[in-house]
Design a protein around this motif. Structure first.
Motif, PDB file in Angstrom:
ATOM      1  N   UNK A  76      29.053  18.612  56.180  1.00 57.94           N
ATOM      2  CA  UNK A  76      30.054  18.603  54.836  1.00 57.94           C
ATOM      3  C   UNK A  76      30.461  17.014  55.287  1.00 57.94           C
ATOM      4  N   UNK A  77      30.107  16.472  53.088  1.00 59.49           N
ATOM      5  CA  UNK A  77      29.921  15.018  53.016  1.00 59.49           C
ATOM      6  C   UNK A  77      31.326  14.921  53.284  1.00 59.49           C
ATOM      7  N   UNK A  78      31.726  13.196  53.346  1.00 57.56           N
ATOM      8  CA  UNK A  78      32.664  12.841  53.705  1.00 57.56           C
ATOM      9  C   UNK A  78      34.032  13.256  52.648  1.00 57.56           C
ATOM     10  N   UNK A  79      33.322  13.118  50.886  1.00 52.71           N
ATOM     11  CA  UNK A  79      34.084  13.515  50.661  1.00 52.71           C
ATOM     12  C   UNK A  79      34.216  15.275  49.767  1.00 52.71           C
ATOM     13  N   UNK A  80      35.308  15.597  50.474  1.00 49.57           N
ATOM     14  CA  UNK A  80      34.734  17.008  49.611  1.00 49.57           C
ATOM     15  C   UNK A  80      35.365  17.545  48.935  1.00 49.57           C
ATOM     16  N   UNK A  81      33.883  18.293  47.949  1.00 46.48           N
ATOM     17  CA  UNK A  81      33.787  18.805  46.654  1.00 46.48           C
ATOM     18  C   UNK A  81      34.808  19.032  45.693  1.00 46.48           C
ATOM     19  N   UNK A 101      42.294  38.673  44.568  1.00 47.42           N
ATOM     20  CA  UNK A 101      42.971  37.587  45.686  1.00 47.42           C
ATOM     21  C   UNK A 101      43.567  35.747  44.356  1.00 47.42           C
ATOM     22  N   UNK A 102      44.073  35.747  45.482  1.00 50.32           N
ATOM     23  CA  UNK A 102      45.489  34.668  45.493  1.00 50.32           C
ATOM     24  C   UNK A 102      44.455  33.484  46.049  1.00 50.32           C
ATOM     25  N   UNK A 103      43.373  33.376  47.485  1.00 49.18           N
ATOM     26  CA  UNK A 103      42.329  32.717  48.054  1.00 49.18           C
ATOM     27  C   UNK A 103      41.060  32.979  47.822  1.00 49.18           C
ATOM     28  N   UNK A 104      39.932  32.264  47.747  1.00 49.37           N
ATOM     29  CA  UNK A 104      38.923  33.053  48.331  1.00 49.37           C
ATOM     30  C   UNK A 104      38.133  31.840  49.035  1.00 49.37           C
ATOM     31  N   UNK A 105      37.781  32.422  50.254  1.00 41.31           N
ATOM     32  CA  UNK A 105      36.974  31.064  51.368  1.00 41.31           C
ATOM     33  C   UNK A 105      35.458  31.529  51.201  1.00 41.31           C
ATOM     34  N   UNK A 106      35.476  30.875  50.941  1.00 43.45           N
ATOM     35  CA  UNK A 106      32.946  30.705  51.002  1.00 43.45           C
ATOM     36  C   UNK A 106      32.989  30.514  52.597  1.00 43.45           C
ATOM     37  N   UNK A 107      31.729  30.745  52.686  1.00 41.81           N
ATOM     38  CA  UNK A 107      31.455  30.801  53.807  1.00 41.81           C
ATOM     39  C   UNK A 107      30.181  29.484  53.992  1.00 41.81           C
ATOM     40  N   UNK A 108      29.927  29.576  52.427  1.00 44.44           N
ATOM     41  CA  UNK A 108      28.590  28.275  52.566  1.00 44.44           C
ATOM     42  C   UNK A 108      28.899  27.104  51.523  1.00 44.44           C
ATOM     43  N   UNK A 109      28.463  26.247  51.681  1.00 42.52           N
ATOM     44  CA  UNK A 109      28.597  25.146  50.062  1.00 42.52           C
ATOM     45  C   UNK A 109      28.180  25.663  49.378  1.00 42.52           C
ATOM     46  N   UNK A 110      26.865  26.477  49.519  1.00 39.82           N
ATOM     47  CA  UNK A 110      25.834  26.679  48.349  1.00 39.82           C
ATOM     48  C   UNK A 110      26.509  28.233  47.429  1.00 39.82           C
ATOM     49  N   UNK A 111      27.339  28.755  48.413  1.00 44.82           N
ATOM     50  CA  UNK A 111      27.835  29.618  48.129  1.00 44.82           C
ATOM     51  C   UNK A 111      29.724  29.199  46.575  1.00 44.82           C
TER      52      UNK A 111
END
Length: 381
Positions: free
Chosen positions: A159-164, A100-110
């Protein structure tokens, strides 16, 4: 599909027409070029890998929803996948990263669980998070990813105001065979809820369901819509990943009548294919597919149900009207059977699986795959 001699192919058989595929690919490439976006193929709709060299003449990437699809992208499509899955596992994630070049996560915990592995891997994989705009016009609940209680995506209050650190993109999917006007209304909701984070990300994936190759689709409106969005957020790379649009109306499922039965005045032509095994969306959506040479309903002189060759009681559809009495051995050709068919078929009852083939642009019949007892036996272990 244009008129062809179906007796040149095994029965039953999925038959894609290269000329029609190229017509769709040319339109999709035109949209991408004019709008300044990237459009990639979603394997969940179509993964006939022997046709991938044709696709690579028009597009560069694909999207995967599993480790096997990601591997298919790398090894057969020839480029790393944009991968999203509802949940990754420890066992499969190293292979996901390799492919993969891009990986999208379904949740913040993942994301928090697996992002350390991404940084340790060190190849520069771009990570994103799936967002839920809480808006979809998809009417069939089975296909609505934004239905109440959905397992898909993160909502604004999560979502937090500042993304992880490490989240570089958003992924949003909420369409199914939709128009550009549905996308327009979706973008209004998306911007209203999530635009305050847009300055923190590099890319926005608008998912699939954009049926731009359908005859009544307003392609020019789509181009204007995407260009306008790009003008508002020039730093964002915009990605679309349709599935059906690539192979819409590009081929058929050719079948054969093996018996004709009658019960209480209803005649059923039993075929050597199955709706539940080989055309599952017909029963899941549900929808009645077009049959070449027949009309929907009972208005014609010769009316039949079409029945599948499985033991499932509901493995039938209809009615269809024909202009003649059907005969055993006659071919029945289902239109538009290339998307969401071969990727969803099964071997319930051990029913013979249709072959997979193509009419080439040179007018040749090319059979890619014929299935046998060994295919069934190996699946049953």
């Amino acid at each position: 599909m244009t008129d062809k001699d179906f007796t040149l192919f095994p029965s039953p058989c999925y038959i894609m027409e290269e000329g029609l595929l190229r017509k769709n690919l040319a339109l999709i490439k035109s949209v991408a070029d004019r709008a300044g976006v990237e459009i990639i193929l979603a394997f969940k709709s179509f993964a006939m890998w022997r046709s991938f060299p044709i696709f690579r003449e028009y597009i560069n990437h694909s999207t995967a929803s599993s480790v096997y699809e990601a591997r298919l992208a790398l090894e057969e499509f020839g480029s790393k996948a944009h991968t999203y899955s509802p949940a990754y596992t420890e066992a499969e994630f190293p292979e996901i990263m390799r492919c993969s070049s891009h990986v999208t996560f379904n949740s913040l915990s993942q994301f928090h669980r697996f992002y350390p592995a991404v940084t340790a891997e060190g190849s520069g994989i771009s990570c994103g998070i799936r967002i839920n705009p809480e808006y979809s016009e998809v009417e069939t609940e089975l296909y609505n990813p934004c239905a109440p209680g959905t397992r898909f995506g993160v909502m604004t209050d999560q979502l937090p105001e500042k993304l992880p650190a490490g989240i570089e993109g958003f992924h949003c999917h909420c369409h199914c065979e939709s128009s550009s006007y549905e996308l327009e209304r979706t973008l209004e909701h998306l911007e209203g809820k999530f635009s305050r984070w847009f300055s923190q990300i590099k890319w926005l994936n608008l998912g699939g369901g954009h049926l731009m190759t359908r005859k009544d689709y307003d392609v020019e409106h789509l181009v204007r819509l995407l260009k306008g969005f790009k003008e508002r957020y020039p730093h964002l790379q915009i990605i679309l990943e349709p599935g059906s649009a690539f192979t819409w109306q590009t081929g058929v499922l050719s079948s054969e009548i093996v018996d004709i039965v009658e019960n209480r005045g209803i005649r059923t032509a039993i075929l050597n294919v199955s709706f539940t095994c080989h055309m599952p969306d017909c029963l899941e959506m549900p929808y009645q597919p077009a049959v070449r040479g027949a009309g929907m309903g009972d208005a014609g002189p010769y009316v039949y149900r079409l029945g599948g060759n499985s033991c499932l009681s509901g493995d039938y559809m209809g009615l269809w009207s024909f202009d003649h009495e059907l005969q055993i051995g006659e071919r029945i050709v289902f239109e538009d059977m290339i998307h969401y068919t071969t990727v969803k078929t099964n071997m319930f009852n051990g029913i013979h699986h249709p072959a997979i083939a193509m009419w080439t642009k040179e007018g040749k019949s090319e059979v890619f795959k014929q299935f046998s007892y060994e295919d069934y036996r190996e699946r049953m272990s």
